[in-house]
Design a protein around this motif. Structure first.
Motif, short mmCIF file in Angstrom:
data_model
loop_
_atom_site.label_atom_id
_atom_site.label_comp_id
_atom_site.label_asym_id
_atom_site.label_seq_id
_atom_site.Cartn_x
_atom_site.Cartn_y
_atom_site.Cartn_z
N ILE A 55 0.82 -1.28 0.06
CA ILE A 55 0.15 0.08 0.12
C ILE A 55 0.85 1.32 -0.02
O ILE A 55 0.57 2.25 -0.74
CB ILE A 55 -0.90 0.04 1.20
N ARG A 104 2.08 2.06 -3.20
CA ARG A 104 1.11 2.25 -4.41
C ARG A 104 1.25 1.24 -5.38
O ARG A 104 1.18 1.49 -6.62
CB ARG A 104 1.17 3.41 -4.75
N THR A 113 -3.97 -1.57 -5.37
CA THR A 113 -5.33 -1.13 -4.69
C THR A 113 -5.46 -2.13 -3.62
O THR A 113 -5.07 -3.03 -3.59
CB THR A 113 -6.31 -1.14 -5.86
N GLN A 165 -7.08 -5.43 -5.04
CA GLN A 165 -5.88 -6.26 -5.56
C GLN A 165 -5.18 -6.97 -4.39
O GLN A 165 -4.77 -8.17 -4.72
CB GLN A 165 -5.01 -5.48 -6.51
#
Length: 346
Positions: free
Chosen positions: A35, A38, A41, A44
């Protein structure tokens, strides 16, 4: 329904709930760097992590389960008392997991389980019912508590230096890369995150498998300590449900509060953590995913910019690690006193 049967069923339920809280508590360890960089998501991340977390316990063997299930010896203890001890130790670990999750502190579920069991066994059955492993160590054998503690102490050190070297290696390989390489690094995390989730499931779920198998053995439902397939499946489901529930309060601590994680750092941490944890699973060493992931991030930060590592936060985490075993042991001791009130003098 006999007291023994009731306690066995209750123990099985509590083991699976501990397994759930383990996944719930450790979800952040798996997804924090994903996370923060990035790379995916949340949806995902949940799909990939959930899938491979489920496969880990089913394909990762039972070496860790054997280690955890055999560091206490309760065969000479009355069956009802033995199950009361297991329940108390597990409750101690669960309470510690939920408390540290609530405050966003990445503590170790493994330490909590070990501390809870030691506390419950020592106060109820005596120190002789814990396989400490001191005498075996003098003869060059690593077993019992000594094996568990060695695994839990050495794995963060290995995680730190492996993370340190991994970032150096990737930095050399990507020395001439342009910023566009970050896209490839993010895509690569689909593989490394899967590996980390698999290794976490293979190691952490086995601790619950060991406890559940021990409960069945003490209750007289299986003749020898051998993990049944349904136990593997049940623990795989429980820990996966915990991961999917996403106790992600700790994401901010691991992903942002130790070091600013970018794609190359996330990839380094995931590669390092997956390799350390998977190796430990195959040799039967119970390790803390929390410790390995956190120290790998510290090692990565130290490799690049030591002054940018938030050492105060690292110190806070380290203090929590130190107090986890005695803290969960105290909760287990208090729990045993309450459990004993219900089952009477045994």
């Amino acid at each position: 329904m006999s007291t023994l049967l009731i306690l066995t069923i209750l123990t099985v339920v509590i083991v699976l709930f501990f397994d759930y809280t383990n996944g719930f508590h450790d979800a952040a360890n798996i997804v924090a760097t994903i996370i923060a960089s990035r790379a995916m998501t949340p949806v995902q991340a949940v799909i990939i992590v959930g899938t491979f977390e489920f496969l880990g316990p089913l394909l990762g063997g039972t070496a860790v389960a054997n280690t955890i299930g055999k560091f206490v010896t309760l065969g000479d203890v009355q069956a009802v008392l033995s199950l009361a001890i297991l329940i108390s130790g597990l409750v101690g670990a669960i309470v510690w997991n939920l408390a540290t999750w609530y405050f966003g502190i990445p503590s170790s579920s493994s330490h909590a389980l070990v501390g809870g069991l030691i506390g419950a066994v020592v106060v109820s059955a005596g120190m002789d019912n814990v396989v400490w492993g001191f005498s075996q160590l003098m003869h060059g054998q690593l077993t019992g508590i000594m094996k568990v503690l060695a695994s839990l102490i050495l794995s963060p050190i290995i995680g730190f230096w492996a993370g340190f070297l991994m970032l150096r290696l990737l930095s050399i390989l990507l020395f001439t890369a342009t910023p566009s390489a970050n896209t490839g690094l993010r895509y690569a995390q689909f593989v490394t995150a899967a590996g980390l989730a698999f290794s976490h499931g293979a190691n952490d779920a086995q601790k619950s498998m060991g406890m559940l198998t021990l409960a069945l053995l003490l209750g007289g439902f299986i003749p020898t300590f051998e993990v049944p397939f349904w136990v593997m499946l049940a623990c795989a489901i429980a820990i996966t449900l915990g991961i999917l529930s996403g106790g992600w309060r700790i994401v901010r601590t691991l992903g942002f509060a130790i070091y600013r994680v970018r794609p190359i750092h996330a990839l380094s941490s995931q590669l390092t953590s997956a390799a350390v944890i998977l190796t430990a699973s195959f040799i039967g060493a119970p390790v803390s995913t929390t410790h390995v992931v956190a120290t790998s991030i510290m090692g990565i930060g130290s490799s690049e910019r030591p002054k940018a590592v938030r050492w105060k936060k690292a110190k806070d985490i380290a203090i929590t690690w130190v107090i986890t075993i005695p803290g969960s042991a105290l909760v287990a001791i208090q729990t045993f006193a309450l459990v004993n009130l219900f089952i009477g003098k045994v």
